[in-house]
Write a protein that holds these residues in place. Sequence first.
Motif, PDB file in Angstrom:
ATOM      1  N   LYS A 207       0.845  -1.203   0.000  1.00 38.99           N
ATOM      2  CA  LYS A 207       0.000   0.000   0.000  1.00 38.99           C
ATOM      3  C   LYS A 207       0.879   1.251   0.000  1.00 38.99           C
ATOM      4  CE  LYS A 207      -3.812   2.268   2.264  1.00 38.99           C
ATOM      5  NZ  LYS A 207      -4.573   2.471   3.469  1.00 38.99           N
ATOM      6  N   GLY A 208       0.565   2.175  -0.887  1.00 42.19           N
ATOM      7  CA  GLY A 208       1.284   3.441  -0.965  1.00 42.19           C
ATOM      8  C   GLY A 208       2.460   3.439  -1.927  1.00 42.19           C
ATOM      9  N   ILE A 209       2.907   2.274  -2.357  1.00 41.68           N
ATOM     10  CA  ILE A 209       4.063   2.215  -3.255  1.00 41.68           C
ATOM     11  C   ILE A 209       3.752   2.820  -4.623  1.00 41.68           C
ATOM     12  CG2 ILE A 209       5.681   0.675  -4.454  1.00 41.68           C
ATOM     13  CD1 ILE A 209       5.757  -1.000  -1.869  1.00 41.68           C
ATOM     14  N   PRO A 210       2.568   2.572  -5.210  1.00 43.00           N
ATOM     15  CA  PRO A 210       2.269   3.249  -6.490  1.00 43.00           C
ATOM     16  C   PRO A 210       2.296   4.779  -6.361  1.00 43.00           C
ATOM     17  CG  PRO A 210       0.783   1.397  -6.165  1.00 43.00           C
ATOM     18  CD  PRO A 210       1.543   1.584  -4.868  1.00 43.00           C
ATOM     19  N   ASP A 211       1.799   5.308  -5.250  1.00 42.69           N
ATOM     20  CA  ASP A 211       1.818   6.750  -5.012  1.00 42.69           C
ATOM     21  C   ASP A 211       3.261   7.244  -4.895  1.00 42.69           C
ATOM     22  OD1 ASP A 211       0.645   9.338  -4.410  1.00 42.69           O
ATOM     23  OD2 ASP A 211       1.184   8.969  -2.317  1.00 42.69           O
ATOM     24  N   LEU A 212       4.079   6.496  -4.180  1.00 39.70           N
ATOM     25  CA  LEU A 212       5.492   6.834  -4.027  1.00 39.70           C
ATOM     26  C   LEU A 212       6.148   6.935  -5.409  1.00 39.70           C
ATOM     27  CD1 LEU A 212       7.779   5.257  -1.365  1.00 39.70           C
ATOM     28  CD2 LEU A 212       8.584   5.473  -3.677  1.00 39.70           C
ATOM     29  N   TRP A 213       5.947   5.929  -6.238  1.00 37.99           N
ATOM     30  CA  TRP A 213       6.545   5.912  -7.578  1.00 37.99           C
ATOM     31  C   TRP A 213       5.995   7.043  -8.450  1.00 37.99           C
ATOM     32  CZ3 TRP A 213      10.861   4.710  -9.413  1.00 37.99           C
ATOM     33  CH2 TRP A 213      11.063   4.599 -10.792  1.00 37.99           C
ATOM     34  N   ALA A 214       4.725   7.358  -8.305  1.00 35.10           N
ATOM     35  CA  ALA A 214       4.139   8.465  -9.069  1.00 35.10           C
ATOM     36  C   ALA A 214       4.841   9.778  -8.738  1.00 35.10           C
ATOM     37  CB  ALA A 214       2.636   8.573  -8.787  1.00 35.10           C
ATOM     38  N   HIS A 215       5.221   9.965  -7.484  1.00 33.58           N
ATOM     39  CA  HIS A 215       5.961  11.171  -7.091  1.00 33.58           C
ATOM     40  C   HIS A 215       7.354  11.191  -7.726  1.00 33.58           C
ATOM     41  CE1 HIS A 215       3.189  13.088  -4.348  1.00 33.58           C
ATOM     42  NE2 HIS A 215       3.026  11.964  -3.667  1.00 33.58           N
ATOM     43  N   VAL A 216       7.997  10.039  -7.804  1.00 29.27           N
ATOM     44  CA  VAL A 216       9.318   9.965  -8.438  1.00 29.27           C
ATOM     45  C   VAL A 216       9.206  10.397  -9.902  1.00 29.27           C
ATOM     46  CG1 VAL A 216      11.200   8.420  -9.151  1.00 29.27           C
ATOM     47  CG2 VAL A 216      10.164   8.164  -6.875  1.00 29.27           C
ATOM     48  N   LEU A 217       8.202   9.877 -10.596  1.00 29.67           N
ATOM     49  CA  LEU A 217       8.008  10.220 -12.014  1.00 29.67           C
ATOM     50  C   LEU A 217       7.616  11.688 -12.194  1.00 29.67           C
ATOM     51  CD1 LEU A 217       6.189   6.981 -13.233  1.00 29.67           C
ATOM     52  CD2 LEU A 217       8.621   7.576 -13.449  1.00 29.67           C
ATOM     53  N   ALA A 218       6.782  12.197 -11.300  1.00 32.98           N
ATOM     54  CA  ALA A 218       6.385  13.614 -11.369  1.00 32.98           C
ATOM     55  C   ALA A 218       7.591  14.518 -11.154  1.00 32.98           C
ATOM     56  CB  ALA A 218       5.305  13.907 -10.330  1.00 32.98           C
ATOM     57  N   HIS A 219       8.468  14.130 -10.251  1.00 32.23           N
ATOM     58  CA  HIS A 219       9.692  14.891 -10.000  1.00 32.23           C
ATOM     59  C   HIS A 219      10.535  14.964 -11.267  1.00 32.23           C
ATOM     60  CE1 HIS A 219      13.973  15.181  -8.796  1.00 32.23           C
ATOM     61  NE2 HIS A 219      13.514  16.067  -7.927  1.00 32.23           N
ATOM     62  N   LYS A 220      10.734  13.822 -11.903  1.00 31.24           N
ATOM     63  CA  LYS A 220      11.547  13.799 -13.131  1.00 31.24           C
ATOM     64  C   LYS A 220      10.922  14.692 -14.200  1.00 31.24           C
ATOM     65  CE  LYS A 220      13.728  10.934 -16.585  1.00 31.24           C
ATOM     66  NZ  LYS A 220      13.891   9.618 -17.173  1.00 31.24           N
ATOM     67  N   GLU A 221       9.611  14.609 -14.338  1.00 28.87           N
ATOM     68  CA  GLU A 221       8.912  15.417 -15.341  1.00 28.87           C
ATOM     69  C   GLU A 221       9.070  16.914 -15.058  1.00 28.87           C
ATOM     70  OE1 GLU A 221       4.293  16.135 -16.356  1.00 28.87           O
ATOM     71  OE2 GLU A 221       4.934  14.036 -16.450  1.00 28.87           O
ATOM     72  N   LYS A 222       8.843  17.319 -13.820  1.00 30.82           N
ATOM     73  CA  LYS A 222       8.946  18.747 -13.469  1.00 30.82           C
ATOM     74  C   LYS A 222      10.379  19.250 -13.581  1.00 30.82           C
ATOM     75  CE  LYS A 222       4.945  19.548 -10.616  1.00 30.82           C
ATOM     76  NZ  LYS A 222       4.427  20.221  -9.441  1.00 30.82           N
ATOM     77  N   MET A 223      11.322  18.459 -13.124  1.00 23.91           N
ATOM     78  CA  MET A 223      12.723  18.884 -13.164  1.00 23.91           C
ATOM     79  C   MET A 223      13.239  18.949 -14.600  1.00 23.91           C
ATOM     80  SD  MET A 223      13.422  19.525 -10.030  1.00 23.91           S
ATOM     81  CE  MET A 223      15.162  19.476  -9.711  1.00 23.91           C
ATOM     82  N   THR A 224      12.765  18.052 -15.445  1.00 26.25           N
ATOM     83  CA  THR A 224      13.160  18.093 -16.850  1.00 26.25           C
ATOM     84  C   THR A 224      12.566  19.318 -17.523  1.00 26.25           C
ATOM     85  OG1 THR A 224      13.322  15.675 -16.940  1.00 26.25           O
ATOM     86  CG2 THR A 224      13.077  16.826 -19.045  1.00 26.25           C
ATOM     87  N   ALA A 225      11.287  19.556 -17.300  1.00 23.29           N
ATOM     88  CA  ALA A 225      10.601  20.691 -17.927  1.00 23.29           C
ATOM     89  C   ALA A 225      11.197  22.032 -17.506  1.00 23.29           C
ATOM     90  CB  ALA A 225       9.103  20.654 -17.588  1.00 23.29           C
ATOM     91  N   SER A 226      11.628  22.147 -16.270  1.00 20.35           N
ATOM     92  CA  SER A 226      12.174  23.410 -15.772  1.00 20.35           C
ATOM     93  C   SER A 226      13.635  23.612 -16.153  1.00 20.35           C
ATOM     94  CB  SER A 226      12.041  23.481 -14.253  1.00 20.35           C
ATOM     95  OG  SER A 226      12.945  22.574 -13.636  1.00 20.35           O
ATOM     96  N   GLY A 227      14.285  22.546 -16.621  1.00 23.36           N
ATOM     97  CA  GLY A 227      15.710  22.625 -16.928  1.00 23.36           C
ATOM     98  C   GLY A 227      16.588  22.328 -15.725  1.00 23.36           C
ATOM     99  N   GLU A 228      15.972  22.123 -14.551  1.00 21.24           N
ATOM    100  CA  GLU A 228      16.744  21.862 -13.342  1.00 21.24           C
ATOM    101  C   GLU A 228      17.453  20.514 -13.379  1.00 21.24           C
ATOM    102  OE1 GLU A 228      15.182  23.226  -9.378  1.00 21.24           O
ATOM    103  OE2 GLU A 228      13.388  23.573 -10.596  1.00 21.24           O
TER     104      GLU A 228
END
Length: 188
Positions: A105-126
């Motif tokens: 329980k909660g592992i899919p949510d955890l992984w979704a945050h990892v993917l969201a981080h990569k997406e936001k950091m890539t989009a911002s150039g960070e």
Amino acid sequence: MVGEPAGSDGVMAETVGIGQSETAVADMTDFFLVMMLPGAGDELQGLKKGIVELADMIAVNKADGDNIARAKLAAADYRAALNILTPHSASWSPPVVTYSALTGKGIPDLWAHVLAHKEKMTASGELAARRREQQVKWMWTMLEERLTARLRSDPAVRAKLRQAEAAVAAGRLAPTLAVEEIAVLLGG
């Protein structure tokens, strides 16, 4: 992710959670996940070590059975701690999640945050900027290791180091002068 140059989706690195290794790993990775246990004193220990400041996300494990309330309380404590810190990213505020490795329980949510981080950091150039900084840090790490290896492998330098250590310890030589004498031996 770290594994991309090698053709993989990612690589996970685990530390033992007792010191400088966390800083080194945080400096070398795209995403730094801090995993904690509820009610084990880890909340204060993590705060003391400053690991919370390094985190891209904090995940409190064992959010199952009798531990659910403790896990939620620990997560709330971490959220409060994060609220008083300045995030190290303009694009990302570290989330705090609970999960159960036992039940999943909660592992899919955890992984979704990892993917969201990569997406936001890539989009911002960070992400690209972070990787450039990692390359510079890696250069300095390799340089320091090479210099240290030379200090340890050159017999003349090793002998001078022993003499300098003894003289500094005895108060006969200032540390700055000892460093200068050793640097001369290294060609500097």
